[in-house]
Design a protein around this motif. Structure first.
Motif, PDB file in Angstrom:
ATOM      1  N   PRO A  99       0.808  -1.211   0.000  1.00 55.05           N
ATOM      2  CA  PRO A  99       0.000   0.000   0.000  1.00 55.05           C
ATOM      3  C   PRO A  99       0.842   1.263   0.000  1.00 55.05           C
ATOM      4  O   PRO A  99       0.329   2.359  -0.150  1.00 55.05           O
ATOM      5  CB  PRO A  99      -0.805  -0.118   1.295  1.00 55.05           C
ATOM      6  N   MET A 100       2.152   1.116   0.189  1.00 54.27           N
ATOM      7  CA  MET A 100       3.062   2.261   0.226  1.00 54.27           C
ATOM      8  C   MET A 100       4.464   1.729  -0.010  1.00 54.27           C
ATOM      9  O   MET A 100       4.704   0.552   0.182  1.00 54.27           O
ATOM     10  CB  MET A 100       3.000   2.923   1.598  1.00 54.27           C
ATOM     11  N   LEU A 105      10.345  -6.168   6.295  1.00 53.70           N
ATOM     12  CA  LEU A 105      11.144  -6.558   7.456  1.00 53.70           C
ATOM     13  C   LEU A 105      11.083  -8.056   7.681  1.00 53.70           C
ATOM     14  O   LEU A 105      12.088  -8.702   7.915  1.00 53.70           O
ATOM     15  CB  LEU A 105      10.637  -5.848   8.713  1.00 53.70           C
ATOM     16  N   ARG A 106       9.880  -8.586   7.652  1.00 57.66           N
ATOM     17  CA  ARG A 106       9.704 -10.011   7.917  1.00 57.66           C
ATOM     18  C   ARG A 106       8.561 -10.525   7.065  1.00 57.66           C
ATOM     19  O   ARG A 106       7.567  -9.836   6.876  1.00 57.66           O
ATOM     20  CB  ARG A 106       9.307 -10.253   9.388  1.00 57.66           C
ATOM     21  N   GLU A 108       5.819 -13.419   7.212  1.00 52.87           N
ATOM     22  CA  GLU A 108       5.304 -14.238   8.303  1.00 52.87           C
ATOM     23  C   GLU A 108       4.532 -15.461   7.834  1.00 52.87           C
ATOM     24  O   GLU A 108       3.973 -16.190   8.636  1.00 52.87           O
ATOM     25  CB  GLU A 108       4.425 -13.375   9.222  1.00 52.87           C
ATOM     26  N   GLU A 125       8.122  -1.892   6.703  1.00 56.20           N
ATOM     27  CA  GLU A 125       8.510  -0.694   7.440  1.00 56.20           C
ATOM     28  C   GLU A 125       8.453   0.523   6.528  1.00 56.20           C
ATOM     29  O   GLU A 125       9.024   0.531   5.449  1.00 56.20           O
ATOM     30  CB  GLU A 125       9.927  -0.831   8.000  1.00 56.20           C
ATOM     31  N   ALA A 126       7.729   1.529   6.997  1.00 55.90           N
ATOM     32  CA  ALA A 126       7.696   2.801   6.281  1.00 55.90           C
ATOM     33  C   ALA A 126       7.542   3.883   7.324  1.00 55.90           C
ATOM     34  O   ALA A 126       6.871   3.684   8.327  1.00 55.90           O
ATOM     35  CB  ALA A 126       6.526   2.840   5.297  1.00 55.90           C
ATOM     36  N   MET A 127       8.146   5.006   7.112  1.00 58.71           N
ATOM     37  CA  MET A 127       8.105   6.124   8.062  1.00 58.71           C
ATOM     38  C   MET A 127       8.504   5.659   9.450  1.00 58.71           C
ATOM     39  O   MET A 127       7.911   6.051  10.452  1.00 58.71           O
ATOM     40  CB  MET A 127       6.709   6.735   8.115  1.00 58.71           C
ATOM     41  N   LYS A 128       9.466   4.779   9.527  1.00 61.23           N
ATOM     42  CA  LYS A 128       9.992   4.275  10.792  1.00 61.23           C
ATOM     43  C   LYS A 128       8.959   3.510  11.610  1.00 61.23           C
ATOM     44  O   LYS A 128       9.162   3.222  12.780  1.00 61.23           O
ATOM     45  CB  LYS A 128      10.581   5.399  11.648  1.00 61.23           C
ATOM     46  N   MET A 129       7.828   3.187  11.021  1.00 65.41           N
ATOM     47  CA  MET A 129       6.837   2.395  11.732  1.00 65.41           C
ATOM     48  C   MET A 129       6.753   1.034  11.066  1.00 65.41           C
ATOM     49  O   MET A 129       6.869   0.926   9.854  1.00 65.41           O
ATOM     50  CB  MET A 129       5.452   3.053  11.676  1.00 65.41           C
ATOM     51  N   GLU A 130       6.538   0.017  11.891  1.00 64.81           N
ATOM     52  CA  GLU A 130       6.328  -1.307  11.331  1.00 64.81           C
ATOM     53  C   GLU A 130       4.844  -1.488  11.069  1.00 64.81           C
ATOM     54  O   GLU A 130       4.028  -1.347  11.958  1.00 64.81           O
ATOM     55  CB  GLU A 130       6.846  -2.369  12.304  1.00 64.81           C
ATOM     56  N   ASN A 131       4.505  -1.736   9.815  1.00 67.11           N
ATOM     57  CA  ASN A 131       3.104  -1.886   9.443  1.00 67.11           C
ATOM     58  C   ASN A 131       2.848  -3.329   9.055  1.00 67.11           C
ATOM     59  O   ASN A 131       3.504  -3.859   8.164  1.00 67.11           O
ATOM     60  CB  ASN A 131       2.768  -0.983   8.260  1.00 67.11           C
ATOM     61  N   GLU A 132       1.905  -3.942   9.738  1.00 64.52           N
ATOM     62  CA  GLU A 132       1.590  -5.317   9.394  1.00 64.52           C
ATOM     63  C   GLU A 132       0.669  -5.322   8.182  1.00 64.52           C
ATOM     64  O   GLU A 132      -0.353  -4.645   8.156  1.00 64.52           O
ATOM     65  CB  GLU A 132       0.910  -5.997  10.583  1.00 64.52           C
ATOM     66  N   LYS A 154       5.371   1.288  -3.948  1.00 66.95           N
ATOM     67  CA  LYS A 154       3.926   1.229  -3.758  1.00 66.95           C
ATOM     68  C   LYS A 154       3.307   0.430  -4.901  1.00 66.95           C
ATOM     69  O   LYS A 154       3.671   0.604  -6.057  1.00 66.95           O
ATOM     70  CB  LYS A 154       3.368   2.652  -3.770  1.00 66.95           C
TER      71      LYS A 154
END
Lengths: 166, 502
Positions: A99-100, A105-106, A108, A125-132, A154
């Motif tokens: 989506p971006m 990172l992983r 699963e 990982e985007a914007m330093k956040m981990e997004n599942e 994206k």
């Protein structure tokens, strides 16, 4: 021209002819105009105007007004054609896309694994956040198209979810 | 102090530059290559390039910022929030360069920045803390021991930072190893230190924080609370002051504890002490944010103060101009307008803001850092602006916020606006009976609601008419008339739009 418009689970037929507009066969006195110099539109209904934002999004239109954002798939009513509805709802096809842009990172899941709607597939990982990134539906993982450490754009294909065969 | 370098970007840089102007100070902006055309660059008296877009090479690069201050003749540095604001070594570097750091002493940042150390100090100062480890847990095994001692559910938290990064809820023993790994790796990335500690999870609490302010002469005051319970993954979305759960008696007790917390570390300038408030009205110290907060405007509106100007004055050596004992007047609410799509799990969005119409009118404040034409990238956080309203009471403030949100139009990038509007219309929010679970329960439910069929029909007609217009006059993205006077960037925005969403 007669259009089929799909918004989520609702299908609306809109006929636009020189004589007027019909929604599901009902005549409606309406028109669409653009506010000059802006991406804003006014939907005219009889004598009243209603502000909207309309944005082309690939084959769809995004229709927005205060508090709402809807995806409308417009076609000529031929066979096929799916999708539409609230942005983010599971669309047709089994490919889950990024989506971006971000970094995988992983991963699963593995090929052949059964997944439920909403279960985690991988972590981006985007914007330093981990997004599942979650599965949009129940099914089985057909293909995993990325690996950990890979940077993706994206829209990149991540995982294919197929029908679960009993 | 005559010339202040603002070591930040976006809305907070704009906010600080405004305060400098009003205090008769000159402002120096810094920018990365991604922000060359930003609002804060144009508003400042001078703007100095730091480096390429990645934060590590620009807004997090201490030497380059000090060098920019030196070259531009600045005599003080305001760090804003985020980036280097809570890095003790930055405060030290600023002072070593002979400049004024507009914030607390490095020692206070360090004391509060190391979370387990802060907990020890708070216990010593008689400030209530959540049960948990008073030292970093070295491995999942050690965390498990601690968790067994205090009982599940627990929270794993990053010792080196806050903001929800490196934080995980753990419900049972089985979840612990994976959660420990994730939290530790996230903390290492965000703060350069993967150390974690364990805290008892308080069920259904509110997140209530107290604004404190201290000068160099031993005066420390508090300015009441901010209710920040509407959060997603520990990122605040909506804040208000006063809290519907805090009366003047509780405010006085929490305020007094917050002042003790600040004094325990020799605090100077603006700071915020965060507490969890449980259903029985007990409160526990969470952490202290040693900087100006994103949500500071709600306090400004109900207390009639300007916290950022006060920061400048106190840093210059003035005595506090805010007396203790002010009472809040009316009610203020802030909604964070972020470039995130609430209908896609708040995924960060990028793109060009093609059109922006900002709410105004009575009691409405817009603290923004972006305009039509601004490019929103993925290099920095997703906060576009803060929409803040004041009303004579809470229900008036809620209605005013709904009205302001209805006025807001952002085209080109999805924003959190639809979420906020639904919350303002939610009877549960209006009742004031909510806690930090609100987002996961009510919030998600609000986002699933779809409009009435009659509304969907109108959207369908609009889309069909737009499609028809495009067929009649085939231009990418165009529908209807009025394209002739369209500017170049608008056209670019539409073309871009096709790619972003495609």
């Amino acid at each position: 021209m007669k259009y089929r418009v799909v918004l989520g689970d609702r299908e609306v037929w809109v006929e636009i002819a020189p004589g007027g507009v019909r929604i599901d066969g009902r005549p409606v006195e309406c028109g669409l105009e653009r506010v000059p110099g802006t991406p804003l539109y006014l939907l005219r209904l009889g004598e009243s105007l209603r502000p909207l934002v309309l944005t082309r999004d690939g084959r769809d239109w995004l229709v927005e007004w205060a508090g709402e954002r809807l995806r409308a798939r417009v076609d000529l009513g031929g066979l096929g054609g799916s999708g539409g509805g609230r942005v983010g709802s599971p669309g047709g096809g089994g490919i889950v896309r990024a989506p971006m842009p971000g970094l995988v990172l992983r991963v699963e899941v593995e090929v052949g694994q059964r997944v439920g709607a909403g279960s985690g597939l991988l972590v981006l990982e985007a914007m330093k956040m981990e997004n599942e990134i979650r599965s949009p539906r129940d099914g089985v993982v057909r293909r995993v198209l990325v690996r950990a450490g890979q940077a993706v754009e994206k829209g990149a294909e991540l995982v294919e979810i197929g029908e679960a065969v009993e | 102090m005559k010339r202040v370098l603002v070591a930040n970007r976006g809305e907070i840089a704009v906010r600080i530059i405004r305060a400098c102007r009003e205090e008769g100070l000159q402002a120096v902006a810094v920018y990365s290559d991604a922000d060359r055309h930003s609002l804060h660059v144009r508003m400042a008296d001078e703007a100095v390039r730091l480096g390429p877009a990645p934060a590590a090479e620009s807004y997090l690069h201490i030497e380059r910022i000090i060098e920019a201050a030196r070259r531009s003749g600045a005599d003080a540095v305001h760090p804003g929030y985020g980036f280097l604001a809570e890095r003790a070594e930055f405060a030290e570097a600023v002072e070593d360069a002979g400049l004024i750091f507009i914030g607390p002493p490095a020692a206070a940042i360090r004391a509060m920045g190391e979370k387990t150390e802060a907990r020890r100090r708070m216990v010593a100062a008689g400030v209530p803390v959540v049960p948990g480890s008073t030292a970093v847990v070295a491995a999942a095994g050690e965390a498990l021991e601690e968790a067994r001692r205090i009982g599940f559910p627990i929270l794993l938290k990053a010792a080196a930072g806050g903001g929800g990064k490196g934080m995980r809820r753990v419900n049972s023993e089985g979840e612990l190893p994976a959660a420990f790994r994730q939290a530790s790796s996230e903390a290492a990335k965000a703060f350069g230190d993967g150390s974690l500690y364990v805290e008892k999870l308080i069920e259904g609490p509110r997140h209530v924080e107290i604004q404190v302010f201290a000068d160099r002469y031993g005066n420390t005051v508090h300015l009441g609370e901010r209710e920040c319970s509407i959060q997603r993954r520990h990122q605040k979305l909506i804040e208000e002051s006063p809290s519907p759960a805090v009366n003047s008696e509780l405010r006085a007790r929490m305020g007094e504890a917050a002042v003790r917390a600040a004094q325990a570390v020799g605090y100077v300038n603006a700071g915020t002490v965060e507490f969890l408030l449980d259903r029985e009205g007990r409160f526990y110290f969470l952490e202290m944010n040693t900087r100006i907060q994103v949500e500071h405007p709600v306090t400004e509106l109900v207390y009639g103060v300007d916290l950022v100007r006060e920061q400048l004055r106190v840093a210059r050596g003035d005595r506090l101009s805010i007396p203790q004992g002010l009472s809040p007047r009316g009610h203020a609410i802030e909604c964070r307008i972020t470039a995130e799509d609430p209908f896609q799990g708040f995924l960060p969005a990028t793109g060009l803001i093609a059109f922006l119409s900002v709410p105004s009118g009575p009691g409405v404040r817009w603290d923004g850092g972006f305009e039509a034409g601004s490019e929103i990238g993925l290099f920095y956080d997703s906060l576009l602006a803060k929409l803040v309203v004041w009303g004579e009471n809470r229900s008036a403030a809620i209605r005013r916020m709904a009205r302001a949100l209805e006025e807001l139009v952002v085209v080109g990038v999805p924003t959190s606006q639809p979420f906020h509007l639904r919350v303002m219309r939610d009877p549960g929010f209006a009742s004031g009976q909510y806690d930090i679970e609100y987002m996961e329960t009510t919030g998600m439910e609000l986002l699933r609601r779809r409009p009435a069929d009659s509304e969907l029909d109108l959207a369908a007609v609009a889309a069909a008419l737009a499609e028809e217009a495009e067929r009649v006059k085939p231009q990418p993205g165009a529908a209807g008339q009025g394209d002739r006077r369209e500017s170049v960037w608008l056209r670019a925005a539409r073309l871009e739009g096709v790619q972003w969403f495609g």
